[in-house]
Design a protein around this motif. Structure first.
Motif, mmCIF file in Angstrom:
data_model
loop_
_atom_site.group_PDB
_atom_site.id
_atom_site.type_symbol
_atom_site.label_atom_id
_atom_site.label_comp_id
_atom_site.label_asym_id
_atom_site.label_seq_id
_atom_site.Cartn_x
_atom_site.Cartn_y
_atom_site.Cartn_z
ATOM 1 N N ALA A 1 0.849 -1.189 0.000
ATOM 2 C CA ALA A 1 0.000 0.000 0.000
ATOM 3 C C ALA A 1 0.886 1.241 0.000
ATOM 4 C CB ALA A 1 -0.909 0.005 1.216
ATOM 5 N N ASP A 2 0.483 2.260 -0.739
ATOM 6 C CA ASP A 2 1.267 3.483 -0.850
ATOM 7 C C ASP A 2 1.233 4.276 0.465
ATOM 8 O OD1 ASP A 2 2.922 5.298 -2.036
ATOM 9 O OD2 ASP A 2 1.542 5.887 -3.621
ATOM 10 N N GLU A 3 2.060 5.320 0.525
ATOM 11 C CA GLU A 3 2.248 6.056 1.779
ATOM 12 C C GLU A 3 0.986 6.765 2.251
ATOM 13 O OE1 GLU A 3 4.125 10.219 0.069
ATOM 14 O OE2 GLU A 3 5.481 8.661 0.770
ATOM 15 N N GLY A 4 0.119 7.157 1.332
ATOM 16 C CA GLY A 4 -1.126 7.799 1.743
ATOM 17 C C GLY A 4 -1.987 6.869 2.566
ATOM 18 N N ILE A 5 -1.920 5.568 2.284
ATOM 19 C CA ILE A 5 -2.691 4.573 3.027
ATOM 20 C C ILE A 5 -2.000 4.218 4.332
ATOM 21 C CG2 ILE A 5 -3.590 2.213 2.945
ATOM 22 C CD1 ILE A 5 -3.830 2.540 -0.086
ATOM 23 N N HIS A 6 -0.670 4.098 4.280
ATOM 24 C CA HIS A 6 0.086 3.744 5.486
ATOM 25 C C HIS A 6 -0.163 4.730 6.621
ATOM 26 C CE1 HIS A 6 2.488 0.185 5.024
ATOM 27 N NE2 HIS A 6 2.859 0.538 3.809
ATOM 28 N N ALA A 7 -0.380 5.974 6.284
ATOM 29 C CA ALA A 7 -0.570 6.989 7.313
ATOM 30 C C ALA A 7 -1.868 6.790 8.097
ATOM 31 C CB ALA A 7 -0.570 8.380 6.670
ATOM 32 N N ARG A 8 -2.818 6.028 7.528
ATOM 33 C CA ARG A 8 -4.132 5.892 8.165
ATOM 34 C C ARG A 8 -4.572 4.454 8.399
ATOM 35 N NH1 ARG A 8 -7.934 9.935 4.764
ATOM 36 N NH2 ARG A 8 -9.423 9.242 6.345
ATOM 37 N N VAL A 9 -3.896 3.510 7.782
ATOM 38 C CA VAL A 9 -4.287 2.094 7.921
ATOM 39 C C VAL A 9 -3.120 1.307 8.507
ATOM 40 C CG1 VAL A 9 -5.082 0.026 6.740
ATOM 41 C CG2 VAL A 9 -5.857 2.280 5.965
ATOM 42 N N ASP A 10 -3.383 0.583 9.584
ATOM 43 C CA ASP A 10 -2.337 -0.221 10.212
ATOM 44 C C ASP A 10 -1.900 -1.344 9.277
ATOM 45 O OD1 ASP A 10 -1.575 -2.721 12.160
ATOM 46 O OD2 ASP A 10 -1.042 -0.793 13.056
ATOM 47 N N HIS A 11 -0.595 -1.604 9.280
ATOM 48 C CA HIS A 11 -0.045 -2.608 8.367
ATOM 49 C C HIS A 11 -0.658 -3.988 8.595
ATOM 50 C CE1 HIS A 11 2.872 -4.501 5.713
ATOM 51 N NE2 HIS A 11 3.143 -5.379 6.664
ATOM 52 N N SER A 12 -0.983 -4.325 9.842
ATOM 53 C CA SER A 12 -1.539 -5.647 10.156
ATOM 54 C C SER A 12 -2.910 -5.858 9.520
ATOM 55 C CB SER A 12 -1.637 -5.824 11.671
ATOM 56 O OG SER A 12 -2.501 -4.846 12.239
ATOM 57 N N THR A 13 -3.539 -4.779 9.083
ATOM 58 C CA THR A 13 -4.859 -4.882 8.450
ATOM 59 C C THR A 13 -4.820 -5.766 7.211
ATOM 60 O OG1 THR A 13 -5.429 -2.665 9.233
ATOM 61 C CG2 THR A 13 -6.747 -3.549 7.428
ATOM 62 N N TRP A 14 -3.677 -5.780 6.531
ATOM 63 C CA TRP A 14 -3.574 -6.500 5.270
ATOM 64 C C TRP A 14 -3.384 -8.003 5.456
ATOM 65 C CZ3 TRP A 14 -5.469 -3.124 2.272
ATOM 66 C CH2 TRP A 14 -5.145 -1.761 2.420
ATOM 67 N N ALA A 15 -3.229 -8.435 6.712
ATOM 68 C CA ALA A 15 -3.041 -9.870 6.968
ATOM 69 C C ALA A 15 -4.253 -10.674 6.492
ATOM 70 C CB ALA A 15 -2.794 -10.116 8.450
ATOM 71 N N ASP A 16 -5.452 -10.115 6.686
ATOM 72 C CA ASP A 16 -6.663 -10.816 6.245
ATOM 73 C C ASP A 16 -6.696 -10.953 4.724
ATOM 74 O OD1 ASP A 16 -7.544 -11.088 8.822
ATOM 75 O OD2 ASP A 16 -8.814 -9.298 8.776
ATOM 76 N N VAL A 17 -6.185 -9.935 4.034
ATOM 77 C CA VAL A 17 -6.133 -9.980 2.568
ATOM 78 C C VAL A 17 -5.193 -11.091 2.121
ATOM 79 C CG1 VAL A 17 -5.585 -8.685 0.480
ATOM 80 C CG2 VAL A 17 -6.621 -7.505 2.438
ATOM 81 N N VAL A 18 -4.024 -11.157 2.757
ATOM 82 C CA VAL A 18 -3.039 -12.199 2.426
ATOM 83 C C VAL A 18 -3.608 -13.579 2.716
ATOM 84 C CG1 VAL A 18 -0.779 -13.163 3.033
ATOM 85 C CG2 VAL A 18 -1.051 -10.685 2.778
ATOM 86 N N ASP A 19 -4.284 -13.726 3.865
ATOM 87 C CA ASP A 19 -4.860 -15.025 4.233
ATOM 88 C C ASP A 19 -5.923 -15.466 3.229
ATOM 89 O OD1 ASP A 19 -3.248 -15.174 6.439
ATOM 90 O OD2 ASP A 19 -4.755 -14.445 7.847
ATOM 91 N N ALA A 20 -6.765 -14.531 2.807
ATOM 92 C CA ALA A 20 -7.825 -14.871 1.848
ATOM 93 C C ALA A 20 -7.231 -15.321 0.526
ATOM 94 C CB ALA A 20 -8.737 -13.663 1.634
ATOM 95 N N MET A 21 -6.194 -14.615 0.085
ATOM 96 C CA MET A 21 -5.542 -14.962 -1.177
ATOM 97 C C MET A 21 -4.838 -16.314 -1.065
ATOM 98 S SD MET A 21 -4.891 -13.509 -4.228
ATOM 99 C CE MET A 21 -4.430 -14.699 -5.460
ATOM 100 N N THR A 22 -4.123 -16.512 0.024
ATOM 101 C CA THR A 22 -3.375 -17.752 0.230
ATOM 102 C C THR A 22 -4.300 -18.954 0.303
ATOM 103 O OG1 THR A 22 -1.659 -16.537 1.436
ATOM 104 C CG2 THR A 22 -1.716 -18.926 1.723
ATOM 105 N N ASP A 23 -5.424 -18.787 0.991
ATOM 106 C CA ASP A 23 -6.373 -19.891 1.133
ATOM 107 C C ASP A 23 -6.890 -20.361 -0.227
ATOM 108 O OD1 ASP A 23 -8.217 -21.598 2.767
ATOM 109 O OD2 ASP A 23 -9.721 -20.372 1.756
#
Length: 228
Positions: A163-185
């Motif tokens: 995610a680009d820096e505009g998103i990093h400033a407002r969204v915690d990095h751990s939020t994307w873990a669910d995205v990775v899990d869904a893709m991996t599954d």
């Protein structure tokens, strides 16, 4: 793994639908492999060639063990010492060369290579490839710096979300873990199209919560899956 035209269309549609709820931009890349890892195979082969032949020394290794290196006769006088040493070194070099070649060829097998490659090395190379794709497709130059890349590497069994820096400033990095899990599954079930659809939906929900669409909401990147 071959994607059908319908799969491409489904992913493009998922991206378009997700982006109607946000000013963010979502881009998907599927990489068949990000590296040959030839250096890893060479490192294992070199280590084996250096270490494994040492096990022959306690067994009384002799040049005569290698056909063609020595004739099996030994001279007792001192003048033959240099020849005997030369034969021994040549035989040892042959053993090393054979071990190097055998180990290298074995480690080029996809399943073996994945097992012997440190996870940290695979993760770092997938991350590097994902960053290259992030920059190559202009996700770093969106107006509000709200680009997101979903990157899946098949041979490496790795998924990256950048995610680009505009998103990093407002969204915690751990939020994307669910995205990775869904893709991996879904990848484990041999369903990359379904994986991207699920990942895009989750990304869209995250972006919609923090970056609602503006009055114009232009589409700054193409809504499609890129396969490399």
């Amino acid at each position: 793994m071959k994607l059908t035209p319908d799969a491409y269309a489904r992913i493009a549609s998922a991206i378009a639908n997700a982006e109607t709820r946000t000013s963010g931009e979502i881009f998907c890349v599927l990489a068949r492999r990000v590296s040959s890892y030839r250096d890893v195979s060479l490192a294992w082969a070199a280590a084996a060639a250096l270490i494994l032949p040492l096990a022959l020394i306690p067994l009384g290794f002799e040049p005569a063990w290698i056909p063609g290196v020595a004739d099996g006769w030994q001279a007792a006088h001192l003048a033959a010492a240099d020849t005997m040493v030369g034969h021994a070194l040549a035989a040892y070099a042959v053993v090393q060369a054979v071990i190097f070649l055998v180990v290298y060829l074995i480690t080029r097998l996809a399943g073996v290579l994945r097992l012997i490659t440190p996870r940290s090395v695979r993760r770092a190379r997938v991350r590097k490839a994902a960053l290259q794709q992030f920059l190559a497709h202009g996700l770093h130059v969106t107006k509000a710096r709200t680009g997101v890349l979903i990157f899946a590497a098949l041979a490496d069994h790795q998924v990256e979300v950048i995610a680009d820096e505009g998103i990093h400033a407002r969204v915690d990095h751990s939020t994307w873990a669910d995205v990775v899990d869904a893709m991996t599954d879904r990848l484990k079930r041999d369903d990359p199209a379904g994986g991207f659809e699920a990942a895009v939906e989750l990304c869209g929900s995250v972006l919609a919560a923090h970056f609602p669409p503006g009055p114009a909401n232009p589409n700054e990147t193409q809504n499609k899956l890129v396969v490399i």
